[in-house]
Write an enzyme that holds these catalytic residues in place. Structure first.
Site, PDB file in Angstrom:
ATOM      1  N   VAL A   1       0.823  -1.135   0.012  1.00  0.00           N
ATOM      2  CA  VAL A   1      -0.064   0.123  -0.079  1.00  0.00           C
ATOM      3  C   VAL A   1       0.865   1.255  -0.061  1.00  0.00           C
ATOM      4  O   VAL A   1       1.908   1.565   0.755  1.00  0.00           O
ATOM      5  CB  VAL A   1      -0.896  -0.059   1.205  1.00  0.00           C
ATOM      6  CG1 VAL A   1      -1.794   1.263   1.170  1.00  0.00           C
ATOM      7  CG2 VAL A   1      -1.685  -1.369   1.504  1.00  0.00           C
ATOM      8  N   CYS A   2       0.702   2.112  -0.984  1.00  0.00           N
ATOM      9  CA  CYS A   2       1.539   3.257  -0.957  1.00  0.00           C
ATOM     10  C   CYS A   2       1.316   4.304   0.325  1.00  0.00           C
ATOM     11  O   CYS A   2      -0.069   4.646   0.417  1.00  0.00           O
ATOM     12  CB  CYS A   2       1.385   4.263  -2.326  1.00  0.00           C
ATOM     13  SG  CYS A   2       2.039   5.799  -2.201  1.00  0.00           S
ATOM     14  N   ILE A   3       2.372   4.419   0.819  1.00  0.00           N
ATOM     15  CA  ILE A   3       2.204   5.282   2.247  1.00  0.00           C
ATOM     16  C   ILE A   3       1.590   6.731   1.972  1.00  0.00           C
ATOM     17  O   ILE A   3       0.982   7.087   2.629  1.00  0.00           O
ATOM     18  CB  ILE A   3       3.468   5.354   2.755  1.00  0.00           C
ATOM     19  CG1 ILE A   3       3.224   6.020   4.252  1.00  0.00           C
ATOM     20  CG2 ILE A   3       4.687   5.910   2.285  1.00  0.00           C
ATOM     21  CD1 ILE A   3       4.319   5.561   5.362  1.00  0.00           C
TER      22      ILE A   3
END
Lengths: 130, 133
Positions: free
Chosen positions: A77-79
Site C-alpha cells: 500500500v503506497c504510504i
C-alpha cells in the site's frame, strides 16, 4: 513470466480491483510469478479491514488477504496515498498519534519506490485503473 | 539496470488527484536513475498551462513543480498535438520547461516536444514500462 500489478481504484465503486484480483489468480494458476501488487490512488482503500460489504457480495479485501496467504503475495500500500486517505497500520497510527489502525492482514505499507522497483524487476507491469 | 519508463498524463490538474499523485511517482522514479519520459494528452495538457491560480478552490497549486523536472534529468516531455489543438491551446499557453546539458556548457534545452498522435504511438512502442494516470 514475472508480473507486477498496480491497482489505481478503490473497491466496489470501480471494477479495477476485481479485475486485478481475477487477473492475478489466473496468472498464478498458469504458473506465472507475481512480483508485487501495488495499491495507489484510491486503490489503497482495498486494504481496509473495516469494510463490511453485504454478506451475499464478495469481500474484496478478504479475497486479497486469502490470495496473499496462499501464494505469499507482496501486497504493498503506497504510504503517501494511504496517509491522505486515512489508511494506517499500527506503526503509522502510533507515529501520527491516531487512535486506530485499519490495514488488513497480508498488506504492508511502503513507499512509491516499491512501484518503480516493481517496474524495473518485472517483465510486465499491468495497471488496473478507471 | 535502467529501463525506459513513460508516464502518460491524461487528466485535468484539479478535478481529480491523478495529476498530483502522478507527479509524485515521476519524482520518485527519477531517484531510481531510470530513463523517464512524460506524455501529456487529452485533458492532461491542462496540467502544464501557465498562470494557474487555485486560491478560490482551496487547493495547492502544484504546477510550479513541473519546472523542476529538468533538474531530475527528465528531458523528454511529449505533448500530443491533437489534444492541444482540440482545446484551443498552443505551446505558448504551456510552461516553458528546460533541462541543462552538462555536455554543452550547461546550455538550457527545451524539454517539451510537440508530437502527433501517430508519432506518440511509436514513442510508446519504444518504452519498457508505461504507467497511465
Amino acid at each position: 513470466m514475472k508480473l507486477a500489478i498496480q491497482i489505481n481504484e478503490g473497491p466496489y465503486q470501480h471494477q479495477a480491483s476485481d479485475s486485478a484480483y481475477q487477473f492475478t489468480r489466473a496468472a498464478l494458476a498458469k504458473g506465472h510469478e507475481i512480483f508485487r501488487v501495488f495499491l495507489y490512488h484510491d486503490g489503497v482503500n482495498n486494504a481496509t479491514r473495516l469494510a463490511v460489504p453485504p454478506q451475499d457480495d464478495r469481500n474484496i479485501t478478504q479475497q486479497w488477504t486469502q490470495l496473499q496467504k496462499e501464494h505469499e503475495l507482496d501486497l504493498v500500500v503506497c504510504i503517501a496515498a494511504a496517509q491522505r486517505r486515512g489508511l494506517l497500520d499500527e506503526d503509522e497510527a502510533k507515529r501520527q498519534g491516531k487512535d486506530a489502525n485499519n490495514i488488513a492482514e497480508g498488506f504492508r505499507i511502503s513507499g512509491l519506490g516499491q512501484l518503480i522497483e516493481a517496474g524495473i524487476e518485472a517483465d510486465r507491469l499491468v495497471v488496473f485503473g478507471d | 539496470m535502467a529501463k525506459k519508463f513513460l508516464f502518460v498524463n491524461r487528466k485535468a490538474p484539479y478535478g481529480t488527484i491523478y495529476a498530483l499523485e502522478s507527479l509524485e511517482v515521476v519524482l520518485i522514479s527519477a531517484a531510481f536513475e531510470q530513463v523517464v519520459s512524460l506524455v501529456f494528452m487529452d485533458d492532461g495538457v491542462y496540467e502544464l498551462t501557465r498562470g494557474q491560480k487555485t486560491d478560490a478552490i482551496g487547493m495547492k497549486n502544484f504546477s510550479p513543480t513541473y519546472s523542476a523536472l529538468g533538474d531530475y534529468e527528465i528531458k523528454n516531455i511529449y505533448i500530443e498535438k491533437e489534444s492541444l489543438e482540440a482545446r484551443g491551446l498552443t505551446l505558448d499557453d504551456l510552461q516553458h520547461l528546460v533541462w541543462e546539458d552538462e555536455d554543452d556548457d550547461w546550455a538550457e534545452k527545451d524539454s517539451i516536444h510537440l508530437v502527433s498522435s501517430k508519432e506518440l504511438a511509436s514513442i510508446m512502442a519504444d518504452q519498457e514500462v508505461i504507467i497511465t494516470f
